[in-house]
Design an enzyme around this catalytic site. Structure first.
Site, mmCIF file in Angstrom:
data_model
loop_
_atom_site.group_PDB
_atom_site.id
_atom_site.type_symbol
_atom_site.label_atom_id
_atom_site.label_comp_id
_atom_site.label_asym_id
_atom_site.label_seq_id
_atom_site.Cartn_x
_atom_site.Cartn_y
_atom_site.Cartn_z
ATOM 1 N N HIS A 72 0.848 -1.197 0.000
ATOM 2 C CA HIS A 72 0.000 0.000 0.000
ATOM 3 C C HIS A 72 0.885 1.249 0.000
ATOM 4 O O HIS A 72 1.253 1.783 1.040
ATOM 5 C CB HIS A 72 -0.908 -0.018 1.236
ATOM 6 N N HIS A 125 1.287 4.934 -2.300
ATOM 7 C CA HIS A 125 0.880 5.841 -3.375
ATOM 8 C C HIS A 125 2.141 6.458 -3.978
ATOM 9 O O HIS A 125 2.937 7.068 -3.258
ATOM 10 C CB HIS A 125 -0.033 6.939 -2.835
ATOM 11 N N HIS A 129 -9.730 1.175 -0.796
ATOM 12 C CA HIS A 129 -9.602 1.880 0.471
ATOM 13 C C HIS A 129 -10.964 1.865 1.167
ATOM 14 O O HIS A 129 -11.970 2.281 0.596
ATOM 15 C CB HIS A 129 -9.198 3.334 0.241
ATOM 16 N N GLU A 168 -11.111 3.342 6.894
ATOM 17 C CA GLU A 168 -10.158 4.322 7.433
ATOM 18 C C GLU A 168 -10.973 5.472 8.012
ATOM 19 O O GLU A 168 -10.985 5.716 9.210
ATOM 20 C CB GLU A 168 -9.202 4.812 6.341
ATOM 21 N N ASP A 189 1.844 3.946 3.118
ATOM 22 C CA ASP A 189 0.822 4.817 2.535
ATOM 23 C C ASP A 189 1.445 5.978 1.748
ATOM 24 O O ASP A 189 1.607 5.896 0.541
ATOM 25 C CB ASP A 189 -0.100 5.332 3.648
ATOM 26 N N ASP A 190 1.774 7.068 2.436
ATOM 27 C CA ASP A 190 2.402 8.258 1.832
ATOM 28 C C ASP A 190 3.531 8.684 2.770
ATOM 29 O O ASP A 190 3.402 9.664 3.515
ATOM 30 C CB ASP A 190 1.382 9.394 1.682
#
Length: 328
Positions: free
Chosen positions: A10, A12, A190, A193, A271-272
């Site tokens: 996961h 981005h 997604h 969350e 994630d980021d």
């Protein structure tokens, strides 16, 4: 934990761009994106919805296939430095050629070429998962799905949805997911969350996904936790992201430990990462400190991730073999 072999599901691509890289692109293009950074040069945002705006502003500096080639090299070099041997990155035709299939092919070629270079240089394997943007709406998602379907293959292997979970319902995007499924792409979404447990049920029932991005809010529904464990649904959990964005107040409050203990197939991702001041090494260190997880637990998590990866069986066998060498 830096050198521990890791599998990340996961990530981005644009969200993994180092701030200095984005500032450099902005300078080259004479773009003013000063509002994106704080006084220390880090990405600055107040909450998740402000984060989405900052993310899109930073991404606006990425305007050509060559920009994405450079980005991919920078991101994979950073991931490899933290022990990642296999990564799946979310790619958005929305940002790569405005959902035009011809332009998307050019961007994808550049990204894949950079991935091939990184694999030769750093040993990291990358696969692409096309992601539509939920708050851009179902019609644009169909265009994104067409881009994915037209380029599906041994490298572009998955399809998913990201963005604002409060925008619309998963069933609004069923057409796009059906198109991706028919093209042979494997599916993730997604959910869980910002949406509660029901958002995970909806993603599973209405979109037919096999993995859930985040999914941590299932912890609020014991019956759903039991169901996920029974059905072996894999969660792409990003603890550092959840804490940074305030989904949970601190690491001790994060449910990943409980979910793992209950038999849910959890994995760990960033994630980021530069947005949330984390790396895969940081995630492992904090999980070890918080839940007293040892190398055996992390090896189990990586084996789960490798078996859930959207790749061909030859690649999977290669990754599993490299994970087996963890004890050597």
């Amino acid at each position: 934990m830096r050198d521990f072999p890791k599998v990340e599901l996961h990530l981005h691509l644009e969200g993994a761009a180092p701030p200095a890289f984005i500032r450099g692109l902005a300078r080259e293009k004479n773009m003013d994106i000063s509002g994106v950074f704080d006084e220390h040069g880090n990405y600055a945002f107040k909450d998740f919805w402000h984060f989405l705006k900052v993310y899109e502003a930073a991404t606006s500096t990425l305007q050509t296939a060559e920009d994405y080639h450079r980005l991919t090299l920078a991101v994979l070099e950073e991931s490899a430095a933290h022990g990642v041997i296999y990564t799946e990155s979310f790619l958005s035709p929305d940002f790569c050629g405005g959902r035009d299939v011809g332009a998307w092919r050019e961007y994808l070629h550049a990204i894949r070429d950079a991935a091939d270079q990184a694999e030769k240089s750093h040993g990291i394997i990358m696969r692409g998962v096309v992601t539509c943007i939920r708050h851009f709406g179902p019609e644009k998602a169909k265009e994104t799905a067409l881009c994915a379907a037209e380029t599906a293959g041994d490298w572009l292997t998955g399809f998913g949805i990201a963005g604002d979970e409060t925008a619309g319902k998963p069933k609004d995007f069923a057409y796009s997911f059906d198109m991706a499924r028919e093209a042979g792409l494997r599916l993730t979404a997604h959910a869980g969350e910002w949406g509660g447990p029901q958002s995970v049920r909806d993603a599973l029932n209405d979109l037919g996904v096999e993995r859930i991005g985040h999914g941590v809010r299932v912890a609020e529904d014991p019956a759903l936790v039991e169901e996920l464990a029974e059905k072996e649904v894999v969660l792409e959990v990003c603890p550092g992201s959840n804490v940074a964005l305030g989904v949970y107040p601190n690491w001790r409050a994060h449910p990943i430990g409980m979910l793992f203990d209950k038999g849910v197939k959890v994995t760990v991702s960033t994630d980021d990462p530069p947005f949330f001041h984390t790396t895969m090494t940081d995630e492992y260190d904090r999980l070890s400190d918080t839940f007293d997880w040892d190398d055996g637990v992390f090896k189990t998590l990586n084996t789960i991730a490798a078996n859930a990866a959207f790749c061909d069986e030859k690649t999977r066998a290669n990754v599993l073999e490299r994970l087996e060498k963890t004890d050597d």
